[in-house]
Design an enzyme around this catalytic site. Structure first.
Site, PDB file in Angstrom:
ATOM      1  CG  HIS A   1      -1.847  -1.095   1.383  1.00  0.00           C
ATOM      2  ND1 HIS A   1      -1.768  -2.006   2.404  1.00  0.00           N
ATOM      3  CD2 HIS A   1      -2.927  -1.448   0.646  1.00  0.00           C
ATOM      4  CE1 HIS A   1      -2.751  -2.885   2.295  1.00  0.00           C
ATOM      5  NE2 HIS A   1      -3.468  -2.576   1.236  1.00  0.00           N
TER       6      HIS A   1
ATOM      7  CD  GLN B   1     -13.843  -4.687  -2.122  1.00  0.00           C
ATOM      8  OE1 GLN B   1     -14.070  -3.507  -2.386  1.00  0.00           O
ATOM      9  NE2 GLN B   1     -12.637  -5.215  -2.277  1.00  0.00           N
TER      10      GLN B   1
ATOM     11  N   GLY C   1      -2.593  -1.535  -7.267  1.00  0.00           N
ATOM     12  CA  GLY C   1      -1.509  -2.514  -7.286  1.00  0.00           C
ATOM     13  C   GLY C   1      -1.763  -3.610  -8.306  1.00  0.00           C
ATOM     14  CD  GLU C   2       1.849  -4.078 -12.619  1.00  0.00           C
ATOM     15  OE1 GLU C   2       2.739  -4.922 -12.351  1.00  0.00           O
ATOM     16  OE2 GLU C   2       1.941  -3.276 -13.562  1.00  0.00           O
TER      17      GLU C   2
ATOM     18  CD  GLN D   1      -8.988  -4.068  -6.960  1.00  0.00           C
ATOM     19  OE1 GLN D   1      -9.836  -4.560  -6.235  1.00  0.00           O
ATOM     20  NE2 GLN D   1      -7.893  -3.518  -6.479  1.00  0.00           N
TER      21      GLN D   1
HETATM   22  P1  AMP Z   1      -6.457  -3.780  -0.479  1.00  0.00           P
HETATM   23  O1  AMP Z   1      -6.309  -2.987   0.771  1.00  0.00           O
HETATM   24  O2  AMP Z   1      -6.024  -5.195  -0.373  1.00  0.00           O
HETATM   25  O3  AMP Z   1      -7.821  -3.610  -1.094  1.00  0.00           O
HETATM   26  O4  AMP Z   1      -5.450  -3.138  -1.517  1.00  0.00           O
HETATM   27  C1  AMP Z   1      -5.476  -1.773  -1.807  1.00  0.00           C
HETATM   28  C2  AMP Z   1      -4.565  -1.489  -2.971  1.00  0.00           C
HETATM   29  O5  AMP Z   1      -3.249  -1.899  -2.644  1.00  0.00           O
HETATM   30  C3  AMP Z   1      -4.965  -2.272  -4.230  1.00  0.00           C
HETATM   31  O6  AMP Z   1      -4.756  -1.460  -5.368  1.00  0.00           O
HETATM   32  C4  AMP Z   1      -4.017  -3.426  -4.194  1.00  0.00           C
HETATM   33  O7  AMP Z   1      -3.755  -3.970  -5.477  1.00  0.00           O
HETATM   34  C5  AMP Z   1      -2.781  -2.767  -3.636  1.00  0.00           C
HETATM   35  N1  AMP Z   1      -1.887  -3.776  -3.071  1.00  0.00           N
HETATM   36  C6  AMP Z   1      -2.191  -4.732  -2.166  1.00  0.00           C
HETATM   37  N2  AMP Z   1      -1.121  -5.527  -1.937  1.00  0.00           N
HETATM   38  C7  AMP Z   1      -0.124  -5.059  -2.717  1.00  0.00           C
HETATM   39  C8  AMP Z   1       1.232  -5.448  -2.948  1.00  0.00           C
HETATM   40  N3  AMP Z   1       1.768  -6.497  -2.319  1.00  0.00           N
HETATM   41  N4  AMP Z   1       1.960  -4.739  -3.834  1.00  0.00           N
HETATM   42  C9  AMP Z   1       1.423  -3.670  -4.481  1.00  0.00           C
HETATM   43  N5  AMP Z   1       0.151  -3.257  -4.309  1.00  0.00           N
HETATM   44  C10 AMP Z   1      -0.608  -3.935  -3.444  1.00  0.00           C
END
Ligand code: AMP
Length: 279
Positions: A38, A62, A148-149, A154
């Protein structure tokens, strides 16, 4: 100082002031329990925008699994300290009633890219994502949004959404941040037991082995079959999917004449891990 804002109205006023001063606003949507993945998005947002908003909202819409929603890790005080250290301007952390007030009746559905993989195993998941992202873009009025990829599908869904609905927010995909042993960082990783944590890197390791085999000329079906068995042998309870797909359309790929991506979801104890890599 990172300012915490909880209402859409207060956020609108804040952003209106920034925009009058000509600022480009960047947003990083998250569900909190922040980690370096994040924070890498927040840093990229800092580089590419004048003002940065990180949103934390554990979006009930979701979650297809109520147990997963209940057990989703939450630690706003710790998250805020991390955002302060990174110079984030605003933490927007609305409650569920702010996002979905009484009478809320709309839903955004993106067909096609949202249907396989996560869409098939988590029915309704991407409707929840597309709906909340549309709302967050409306509430933050951000010119750029950083994703994030790690959640490759998504990113494709959100790209489709902003194109289809003429949303003036540019989507900036950012690389997956991993632990030293290759495990993709995820808020859910804290729910792994020590024994499961030791097994977890096998997912990425076997995906890399399969990608190398496919690049070397092994038929995708054979390489994916072998990886699936190795992931189970390492201690995963199940492999929901392990697919070679066109990186953009997410249609099944059988050759490498277009950019392809290997994507997987697998269960380890009670935790569901996802990952993806370029082939
Ligand atoms: P989340 O809190 O899991 O919904 O993630 C929020 C954002 O952080 C999303 O765009 C995710 O793809 C990104 N994200 C989560 N984990 C990672 C990671 N390990 N590396 C890069 N981006 C991430």
């Amino acid at each position: 100082m990172t300012e915490v804002i909880r209402s859409a109205e207060a956020l609108r006023e804040k952003v209106a002031g920034w925009k009058r001063a000509g600022a480009l606003v960047g947003v990083v949507p998250t569900m909190g329990a922040l980690h370096d993945g994040h924070l890498s998005l927040a840093r990229e947002a800092r580089k590419q925008s004048d003002r940065v908003i990180v949103t934390i909202f554990v979006n009930p819409m979701q979650f297809n699994n109520p147990e997963d929603l209940k057990k989703y890790p939450r630690d706003e005080a710790h998250d805020l300290a991390l955002l302060e250290a990174d110079g984030v301007d605003v933490l927007f952390a609305p409650g569920p009633e702010e996002v979905y007030p009484d009478g809320f009746a709309s839903k955004v559905t993106v067909s096609g890219v949202s249907e396989p993989m996560e869409g098939a195993f988590r029915p309704g998941h991407f409707d929840g994502v597309a709906t909340v992202v549309t709302k967050l873009f409306g509430m933050t009025q951000a010119g750029r949004a950083f994703f994030g990829e790690k959640d490759w599908q998504q990113v494709q869904v959100v790209q489709r959404l902003v194109r289809d609905l003429n949303i003036p927010t540019r989507i900036i995909p950012c690389p997956t941040i991993r632990e030293d042993d290759g495990l993709a960082m995820s808020s859910r990783n804290v729910r792994l037991t020590a024994a499961e944590r030791a097994v977890a890197p096998a997912l990425h390791r076997e995906m890399q082995a399969a990608a190398a085999a496919i690049r070397g000329g092994t038929a995708p079906d054979a390489a994916l079959g072998a990886a699936r068995e190795a992931i189970l042998a390492a201690g995963f309870a199940s492999v929901e999917y392990l697919d070679l797909r066109d990186a953009e359309t997410l249609q099944t790929a059988t050759s490498l004449d277009r950019p392809a991506r290997l994507l997987a979801a697998a269960a380890l104890g009670e935790v569901r891990l996802i990952d993806n890599i370029a082939v």
